[in-house]
Design a protein around this motif. Structure first.
Motif, PDB file in Angstrom:
ATOM      1  N   ALA A 154       0.830  -1.210   0.000  1.00  0.00           N
ATOM      2  CA  ALA A 154       0.000   0.000   0.000  1.00  0.00           C
ATOM      3  C   ALA A 154       0.862   1.256   0.000  1.00  0.00           C
ATOM      4  O   ALA A 154       0.563   2.225  -0.697  1.00  0.00           O
ATOM      5  N   VAL A 155       1.945   1.234   0.769  1.00  0.00           N
ATOM      6  CA  VAL A 155       2.801   2.406   0.893  1.00  0.00           C
ATOM      7  C   VAL A 155       3.818   2.484  -0.251  1.00  0.00           C
ATOM      8  O   VAL A 155       4.129   3.563  -0.728  1.00  0.00           O
ATOM      9  N   ALA A 156       4.315   1.326  -0.669  1.00  0.00           N
ATOM     10  CA  ALA A 156       5.348   1.281  -1.723  1.00  0.00           C
ATOM     11  C   ALA A 156       4.897   0.308  -2.822  1.00  0.00           C
ATOM     12  O   ALA A 156       5.262  -0.858  -2.803  1.00  0.00           O
ATOM     13  N   PRO A 157       4.085   0.786  -3.752  1.00  0.00           N
ATOM     14  CA  PRO A 157       3.564  -0.110  -4.779  1.00  0.00           C
ATOM     15  C   PRO A 157       4.636  -0.802  -5.614  1.00  0.00           C
ATOM     16  O   PRO A 157       4.380  -1.820  -6.236  1.00  0.00           O
ATOM     17  N   ARG A 162      -3.287  -2.059  -4.405  1.00  0.00           N
ATOM     18  CA  ARG A 162      -3.070  -1.214  -3.221  1.00  0.00           C
ATOM     19  C   ARG A 162      -4.288  -1.260  -2.308  1.00  0.00           C
ATOM     20  O   ARG A 162      -4.149  -1.290  -1.078  1.00  0.00           O
ATOM     21  N   HIS A 163      -5.475  -1.286  -2.887  1.00  0.00           N
ATOM     22  CA  HIS A 163      -6.690  -1.406  -2.084  1.00  0.00           C
ATOM     23  C   HIS A 163      -6.699  -2.752  -1.359  1.00  0.00           C
ATOM     24  O   HIS A 163      -7.009  -2.827  -0.169  1.00  0.00           O
ATOM     25  N   ARG A 164      -6.340  -3.824  -2.058  1.00  0.00           N
ATOM     26  CA  ARG A 164      -6.239  -5.145  -1.433  1.00  0.00           C
ATOM     27  C   ARG A 164      -5.229  -5.098  -0.296  1.00  0.00           C
ATOM     28  O   ARG A 164      -5.435  -5.689   0.759  1.00  0.00           O
ATOM     29  N   ALA A 165      -4.148  -4.392  -0.504  1.00  0.00           N
ATOM     30  CA  ALA A 165      -3.107  -4.287   0.511  1.00  0.00           C
ATOM     31  C   ALA A 165      -3.628  -3.593   1.771  1.00  0.00           C
ATOM     32  O   ALA A 165      -3.322  -4.013   2.889  1.00  0.00           O
ATOM     33  N   VAL A 166      -4.415  -2.550   1.593  1.00  0.00           N
ATOM     34  CA  VAL A 166      -4.996  -1.863   2.754  1.00  0.00           C
ATOM     35  C   VAL A 166      -5.932  -2.806   3.505  1.00  0.00           C
ATOM     36  O   VAL A 166      -5.918  -2.872   4.741  1.00  0.00           O
TER      37      VAL A 166
END
Length: 131
Positions: free
Chosen positions: A27-30, A51-55
């Motif tokens: 999320a922070v470092a794609p 990134r949404h999945r990561a959050v």
């Protein structure tokens, strides 16, 4: 009997950290998508989705970690974590994915065993209130 409670807490913290760490990192470092999932040069649309999945993974991991000290959260944390990890394993091995994603699926299977172990350990009874 107190050792079981500590083992359960350690397992939940470890599981939650493992689930959430990759989420926070992506999320922070794609740019970590290559390392984590073996995806080179993702499109902007794919980047947003991952990134949404990561959050979401970071949130699931946080709930699992918090449940180590808040036993009433444990049933919810276990179900959410188990559904998340099991669905990824089924999707990954059901469709044939790259080696990086296979590693993630295998890690999820290991975490599922750890989650089952934590679930099998009985919770410590709360001490009775003094009259």
């Amino acid at each position: 009997m107190r050792w079981r409670a500590r083992v359960k807490q350690l397992l939940l913290v470890g599981i939650g950290t493992a689930i959430g760490f990759n989420g926070v990192a992506v999320a922070v470092a794609p740019g970590r998508m290559q390392t984590a999932y073996g995806i080179d040069d993702p499109t902007p649309d794919l980047t947003v989705l991952l990134r949404h999945r990561a959050v979401m993974l970071a949130l699931i991991g946080a709930v699992v970690v918090v449940s180590a000290w808040r036993p009433p959260l444990r049933p919810t944390a276990r179900v959410v974590a188990a559904v998340s990890m099991t669905s990824f394993v089924l999707f990954a091995f059901g469709t044939g994915v790259n080696a990086a994603q296979q590693r993630v699926a295998i890690a999820d299977m290991v975490l599922l065993v750890a989650l089952a172990t934590a679930t099998a350990l009985p919770d410590e009874p709360r001490p009775a209130a003094r009259p």
